[in-house]
Scaffold this motif. Structure first.
Motif, PDB file in Angstrom:
ATOM      1  N   PRO A   1       2.428  -0.540   9.353  1.00 33.47           N
ATOM      2  CA  PRO A   1       2.547  -1.718   8.477  1.00 33.47           C
ATOM      3  C   PRO A   1       1.971  -3.000   9.077  1.00 33.47           C
ATOM      4  CG  PRO A   1       4.621  -1.348   9.589  1.00 33.47           C
ATOM      5  CD  PRO A   1       3.703  -0.232  10.030  1.00 33.47           C
ATOM      6  N   TYR A   2       0.701  -2.958   9.467  1.00 28.81           N
ATOM      7  CA  TYR A   2       0.101  -4.131  10.095  1.00 28.81           C
ATOM      8  C   TYR A   2      -1.253  -4.417   9.438  1.00 28.81           C
ATOM      9  CZ  TYR A   2       3.698  -2.746  13.335  1.00 28.81           C
ATOM     10  OH  TYR A   2       4.900  -2.368  13.847  1.00 28.81           O
TER      11      TYR A   2
ATOM     12  N   ALA B   1       7.784  -3.081  14.545  1.00 27.47           N
ATOM     13  CA  ALA B   1       7.916  -4.245  13.678  1.00 27.47           C
ATOM     14  C   ALA B   1       9.213  -4.985  13.950  1.00 27.47           C
ATOM     15  CB  ALA B   1       7.848  -3.815  12.216  1.00 27.47           C
TER      16      ALA B   1
ATOM     17  N   GLU C   1      11.124  -9.318  13.423  1.00 22.69           N
ATOM     18  CA  GLU C   1      11.276 -10.522  12.612  1.00 22.69           C
ATOM     19  C   GLU C   1       9.944 -11.264  12.469  1.00 22.69           C
ATOM     20  OE1 GLU C   1      14.093 -11.709  11.002  1.00 22.69           O
ATOM     21  OE2 GLU C   1      14.816  -9.686  11.487  1.00 22.69           O
ATOM     22  N   LEU C   2       9.781 -11.906  11.335  1.00 24.23           N
ATOM     23  CA  LEU C   2       8.567 -12.681  11.077  1.00 24.23           C
ATOM     24  C   LEU C   2       8.724 -14.067  11.676  1.00 24.23           C
ATOM     25  CD1 LEU C   2       5.824 -12.764   9.566  1.00 24.23           C
ATOM     26  CD2 LEU C   2       7.075 -13.592   7.562  1.00 24.23           C
TER      27      LEU C   2
ATOM     28  N   ALA D   1       1.793 -10.144   6.853  1.00 21.48           N
ATOM     29  CA  ALA D   1       3.252 -10.065   6.822  1.00 21.48           C
ATOM     30  C   ALA D   1       3.853 -11.092   5.865  1.00 21.48           C
ATOM     31  CB  ALA D   1       3.799 -10.264   8.232  1.00 21.48           C
ATOM     32  N   ARG D   2       3.171 -12.210   5.686  1.00 20.15           N
ATOM     33  CA  ARG D   2       3.645 -13.222   4.727  1.00 20.15           C
ATOM     34  C   ARG D   2       3.228 -12.894   3.297  1.00 20.15           C
ATOM     35  NH1 ARG D   2       1.542 -18.579   7.950  1.00 20.15           N
ATOM     36  NH2 ARG D   2       3.324 -18.908   9.361  1.00 20.15           N
TER      37      ARG D   2
ATOM     38  N   ARG E   1       5.220  -8.814   1.983  1.00 19.51           N
ATOM     39  CA  ARG E   1       6.331  -8.518   2.896  1.00 19.51           C
ATOM     40  C   ARG E   1       6.855  -7.108   2.719  1.00 19.51           C
ATOM     41  NH1 ARG E   1       9.566 -13.735   4.668  1.00 19.51           N
ATOM     42  NH2 ARG E   1       7.908 -15.277   4.481  1.00 19.51           N
ATOM     43  N   GLU E   2       6.641  -6.521   1.552  1.00 21.80           N
ATOM     44  CA  GLU E   2       7.095  -5.153   1.332  1.00 21.80           C
ATOM     45  C   GLU E   2       6.268  -4.157   2.138  1.00 21.80           C
ATOM     46  OE1 GLU E   2       9.711  -4.009  -0.647  1.00 21.80           O
ATOM     47  OE2 GLU E   2      10.202  -6.154  -0.576  1.00 21.80           O
TER      48      GLU E   2
ATOM     49  N   LYS F   1       4.256  -5.990   8.159  1.00 21.46           N
ATOM     50  CA  LYS F   1       5.228  -6.597   9.067  1.00 21.46           C
ATOM     51  C   LYS F   1       4.491  -7.255  10.228  1.00 21.46           C
ATOM     52  CE  LYS F   1       8.349  -4.583   6.532  1.00 21.46           C
ATOM     53  NZ  LYS F   1       9.039  -5.385   5.491  1.00 21.46           N
ATOM     54  N   PHE F   2       5.259  -8.039  11.007  1.00 24.33           N
ATOM     55  CA  PHE F   2       4.740  -8.633  12.237  1.00 24.33           C
ATOM     56  C   PHE F   2       5.376  -7.908  13.420  1.00 24.33           C
ATOM     57  CE2 PHE F   2       4.077 -11.732  15.595  1.00 24.33           C
ATOM     58  CZ  PHE F   2       2.779 -12.157  15.324  1.00 24.33           C
TER      59      PHE F   2
ATOM     60  N   SER G   1       7.181  -6.994  16.910  1.00 22.78           N
ATOM     61  CA  SER G   1       8.098  -7.620  17.863  1.00 22.78           C
ATOM     62  C   SER G   1       7.872  -7.082  19.275  1.00 22.78           C
ATOM     63  CB  SER G   1       9.550  -7.387  17.442  1.00 22.78           C
ATOM     64  OG  SER G   1       9.827  -5.996  17.393  1.00 22.78           O
TER      65      SER G   1
END
Length: 636
Positions: free
Chosen positions: A140-141, A154, A156-157, A250-251, A254-255, A258-259, A261
């Motif tokens: 998801p990137y 992934a 938190e944003l 990611a913004r 959002r579904e 992701k960003f 971590s």
């Protein structure tokens, strides 16, 4: 509202290229008589043709001017219809019809005529499939081109990313440049970077790591910071673009995206030459549009902007030694030296880049790690040059002794006119001050078979130098040009036909294989360094589907985005020749680009598809993932 409207249709006919039917509607309140009708179209009328209901008065390449029958008067609400059989090729798409039209009235005035798409008669035009599938991103990137290696988790944003304390001024400057790029591409979105710490953000720590390859970067994500490692400024720049892309996706979705971590990205480009070409001769693009395109190239990690500045249709670069090049050669219109072409109507259209414009564009590109490679297409494709400077012509040569594939008569600079070299020397002298890169592109393509053979000066040159035919004359010419470039510290880039007739010295020469993929193999076997840009995959003016309703050209078939994405130029080359392949390039030829909408429909998403093919190893490419990401990418 136009007072006149021209409709055109095409009917296929067995054993010929079919029949064009034109209908001119008089929507004015006055009868129409004593006029001629001019239009531009890539579907050209052949020398041998039959016209029923009118007659061809004049034709210059894509420009056609027809006369109605003597004494014809078209009443208000009436129409004039004529047909033409005898074409140079059959049209394949709706954009193969009229690109502009106007009337010349009896008093000499030129009046605009409305027009539409070329209609198809007598057969089903087919239905075009969707350009992109919905797409699927298993990881998801949002990264495009996809990196060499990735292992991420992934989380938190973050609100924003900012430089850790302390950060060197050059790294802060690099971050600010990518921040400005993002703001230009996505002006309505929240910024990805701040230059100072922000609560809820994450710090970027910049590390110089000499063991990392040139142009490569590594990103290491932890709970508290992101470490960006590179050996050079270009690698750092690409790493920052990747961070901006990750945050943007990611913004924006959002579904799906992701960003990270935790984890790492290790990345480097597949090829040195990751290019995009733009033809500004057929259609002129203002400086703001060129700058916008360069921004898009940077976002896609492309590093070469090939700027096609001169062709038959126009000369676009200010040359102070020869102001006529732009005073005459950058203007097309009914009363200009250069007749209307490819979308020009009743009004003169003009446009060129001043030397200050060129410096601005080169500096902007350099700030984004993009090299500008200018092209002046010689010796063919030189109609605008020859009209601007008639002293370049052998006055004893028959005026219509050969024609280019586009229909231009006697359009090649003459190798036996000594002023040709004086002229080009002064042009190169000014160009080398504007374009600091190592390459200068001289074209060398599509010199018509039989060029110069009716020139008494060339006949004498051939006898003196023991040359046979057009190809050997071109080789003689290009060897002199290569020497002139070498004296000025430049390497020669050209299209694949530079190799004809004996070619030029392979050392310091780079050729672009455009006609078909096999040509690239032949060039490498001959010892040339090669950039692969086959029309069948990387020409972004080609229609994207076979259906009649699809816009675009058709000489190389059609190229759906999935084909452009999946095509492997390197796969055609034997292993022993791989070192000769410098990279790949997309080409944007603009005959069909009469609107911003057509430009964006044809160029995107195929330009990012070429960008991923240029950066990402074959085994790492994934069409479904690309389709999911590219719909968020910027267009012109």
């Amino acid at each position: 509202m136009a007072d006149y409207l021209l409709e055109a249709s095409w009917s296929p006919i067995e054993g010929s290229f079919g029949r064009l039917t034109f209908t001119l509607f008089n929507l004015s309140t006055e009868p129409l008589s004593g006029f001629s009708l001019a239009y531009t179209s890539e579907t050209r009328v052949a020398d041998k043709h039959v016209c029923d209901g009118g007659s061809l008065k004049r034709q210059v390449a894509h420009f056609h001017e027809f006369l109605p029958p003597e004494g014809l008067s078209v009443p208000p609400g009436g129409r004039w219809r004529f047909t033409v059989e005898g074409l140079t090729r059959a049209p394949k798409h709706m954009t193969s019809g009229v690109k502009s039209a106007y009337l010349t009235l009896g008093d000499g005035r030129h009046v605009s005529v409305g027009f539409g798409d070329l209609m198809l008669e007598g057969r089903d035009g087919g239905v075009a499939p969707p350009i992109l599938p919905p797409g699927r991103a298993e990881e998801p990137y949002s990264l495009l081109p996809w990196p060499l290696a990735l292992g991420l988790k992934a989380g938190e944003l973050p609100v924003v990313l900012y430089p850790a304390e302390p950060t060197r001024p050059d790294a802060v400057k690099a971050l600010s440049l990518v921040l400005e790029l993002y703001q230009r591409l996505y002006p309505a979105d929240n910024v990805p970077f701040s230059l100072s710490a922000v609560e809820g953000g994450r710090a970027i720590r910049f590390v110089i790591e000499s063991s990392i390859a040139a142009f490569a970067y590594e990103l290491r994500f932890t709970a508290h910071e992101i470490m960006l490692s590179s050996a050079d400024a270009a690698g750092r720049h690409y790493g920052l673009i990747s961070l901006a892309q990750l945050l943007h996706g990611a913004r924006a979705d959002r579904e799906r995206f992701k960003f990270p971590s935790f984890g790492t990205i290790a990345d480097q480009p597949r090829y040195d030459w990751r290019g995009c070409h733009l033809d500004v001769s057929r259609q002129f693009y203002p400086v703001a549009d060129v700058v916008r395109l360069i921004d898009i190239l940077a976002w896609n990690k492309l590093n070469i902007f090939h700027w096609h500045l001169a062709d038959d249709e126009a000369w676009r670069l200010e040359i102070k030694a020869y102001p006529a090049l732009t005073e005459i050669g950058a203007r097309r219109g009914p009363d200009e030296v250069l007749v209307p072409q490819l979308g020009d109507g009743a009004q003169t259209r003009s446009g060129h880049y001043t030397q200050q414009d060129a410096r601005r564009i080169v500096a902007h590109a350099a700030s984004l790690h993009i090299e500008v490679v200018p092209e002046i297409d010689i010796p063919g494709h030189s109609m605008a040059t020859l009209f601007s400077l008639p002293e370049l012509v052998d006055g004893q040569e028959a005026p219509d002794s050969y024609r280019s594939v586009q229909g231009y008569p006697n359009n090649a600079l003459n190798p036996a006119v000594e002023f040709t070299y004086e002229f080009l020397g002064k042009v190169f002298d000014e160009m080398v001050t504007l374009f600091p890169g190592e390459y200068l592109h001289i074209g060398g393509d599509e010199v018509a078979h039989g060029s110069w053979l009716s020139s008494p000066l060339c006949k004498a040159l051939m006898e003196r130098e023991k040359l046979t035919g057009t190809a050997e004359l071109q080789s003689y010419f290009l060897k002199r040009i290569k020497a002139m470039l070498s004296e000025r510290g430049k390497k020669l880039v050209g299209w694949n036909e530079v190799s004809h007739g004996g070619g030029v010295d392979r050392d310091g020469t780079l050729l672009m294989a455009w006609e078909k993929p096999e040509v690239g193999i032949e060039l490498a076997q001959q010892g040339y360094d090669v950039v692969m840009t086959p029309g069948q995959a990387y020409y972004l003016d080609m229609a994207q589907a076979e259906a009649w309703a699809e816009p675009g050209a058709s000489w190389a078939g059609h190229a759906p985005p999935e084909h452009t994405y999946a095509y492997e130029a390197e796969g055609e080359l034997p292993e022993v020749l791989r070192e000769k392949m410098r990279g790949i390039q997309a080409c944007i030829w603009t005959e069909n680009f009469l609107s911003r909408a057509y430009f964006n429909r044809l160029v995107f998403p195929r330009l990012p598809a070429v960008a991923e093919a240029a950066w990402t190893p074959s085994a790492r490419k994934d069409w479904d993932r690309f389709a999911a990401i590219v719909r968020m990418w910027p267009v012109l």
